[in-house]
Design a protein around this motif. Structure first.
Motif, short mmCIF file in Angstrom:
data_model
loop_
_atom_site.label_atom_id
_atom_site.label_comp_id
_atom_site.label_asym_id
_atom_site.label_seq_id
_atom_site.Cartn_x
_atom_site.Cartn_y
_atom_site.Cartn_z
N ASN A 111 0.81 -1.21 0.00
CA ASN A 111 0.00 0.00 0.00
C ASN A 111 0.85 1.26 0.00
O ASN A 111 1.93 1.31 0.56
N ASN A 140 -3.37 5.39 -2.50
CA ASN A 140 -4.17 6.59 -2.25
C ASN A 140 -4.15 7.47 -3.49
O ASN A 140 -3.14 7.60 -4.16
N PHE A 170 -9.75 3.96 1.50
CA PHE A 170 -8.47 3.27 1.61
C PHE A 170 -8.45 2.38 2.86
O PHE A 170 -8.02 1.22 2.83
#
Length: 240
Positions: A111, A140, A170
């Protein structure tokens, strides 16, 4: 582009609940249910589900639809060759799930919480995701410098950075992944850009600790001896 703060919407809890239900199906590779839940959501006009086949691998991608009304002339009006057209209204991110063949490490998640600030991290992150053959890749979608809790420039006041604001899609993806997969592990990729932190050598931060995911997706571990993926990546990352 812009960023839609969930808590500024009419029913923020509903939005987060809708995302949780979408991710419940998306992470399990259920295309039909994901499409149905997305089409019935309050943000159906802003997101789309894409099935991508690449070199025999099949991926499901949740991505925001570009708004081509956004145009950046790059400071050169009259010269369209360097214009950038298209950006996002909501900025809630990109979500990639490999569904076939089964990933070698389905419990792994890569991530990126603010790649607009840590610009190298996007290239390194996708390379890590493909190399490791992890289960999920999430990014993001907006700069951490676009939405603020107060009108004071400080990253701690950012509402568009999921490492500072936990009420985002998210986080709903990350939480659902933890709920469904179990025994998961995460690599959260950061990087230094113009101002390397240690002796002029770029470094990286990755998540390495288990923490309560309602706060943020894992605390970072910093490599002080430069034996990390950023420091070992060729410079420049993208050649021309």
């Amino acid at each position: 582009g812009s960023y839609q703060v969930v808590d500024d919407m009419n029913n923020p809890d509903l939005v987060l609940s809708e995302w949780a239900q979408i991710f419940d199906a998306f992470i399990q590779g259920d295309v039909s249910t994901t499409e149905t839940r997305l089409s019935q959501s309050s943000f159906a006009d802003f997101y789309e589900l894409v099935r991508l086949t690449d070199a025999g691998n099949v991926y499901l991608i949740l991505r925001e639809v570009l708004n081509n009304n956004y145009v950046d002339d790059n400071g050169t009006p009259g010269d369209a060759s360097d214009d950038v057209t298209g950006s996002f209204d909501y900025g809630w991110g990109l979500y990639v799930n490999k569904i076939s063949p089964a990933p070698a490490n389905p419990e792994g998640i890569i991530n990126l919480v603010h790649p607009n600030a840590d610009y190298i991290s996007a290239y390194v992150g996708i390379d890590a995701y493909l190399t490791i053959d992890a289960g999920l890749f999430i990014v993001n979608g907006a700069s951490r410098n676009i939405a603020w809790s107060v009108d004071v420039y400080a990253t701690s006041n950012s509402l568009s950075d999921p490492s500072r604001n936990a009420r985002t899609p998210f986080h709903e993806c990350y939480k659902k992944f933890v709920d469904l997969i179990g025994d998961e592990w995460a690599i959260q990729v950061h990087s230094y850009n113009a101002y390397p932190a240690h002796d002029g050598v770029p470094s990286v931060q990755i998540s390495a600790e288990r923490e309560n995911y309602t706060a943020h997706p894992n605390a970072p571990y910093r490599s002080w001896d430069h034996t990390d993926i950023i420091s070992l990546t060729p410079d420049p990352v993208v050649t021309t």
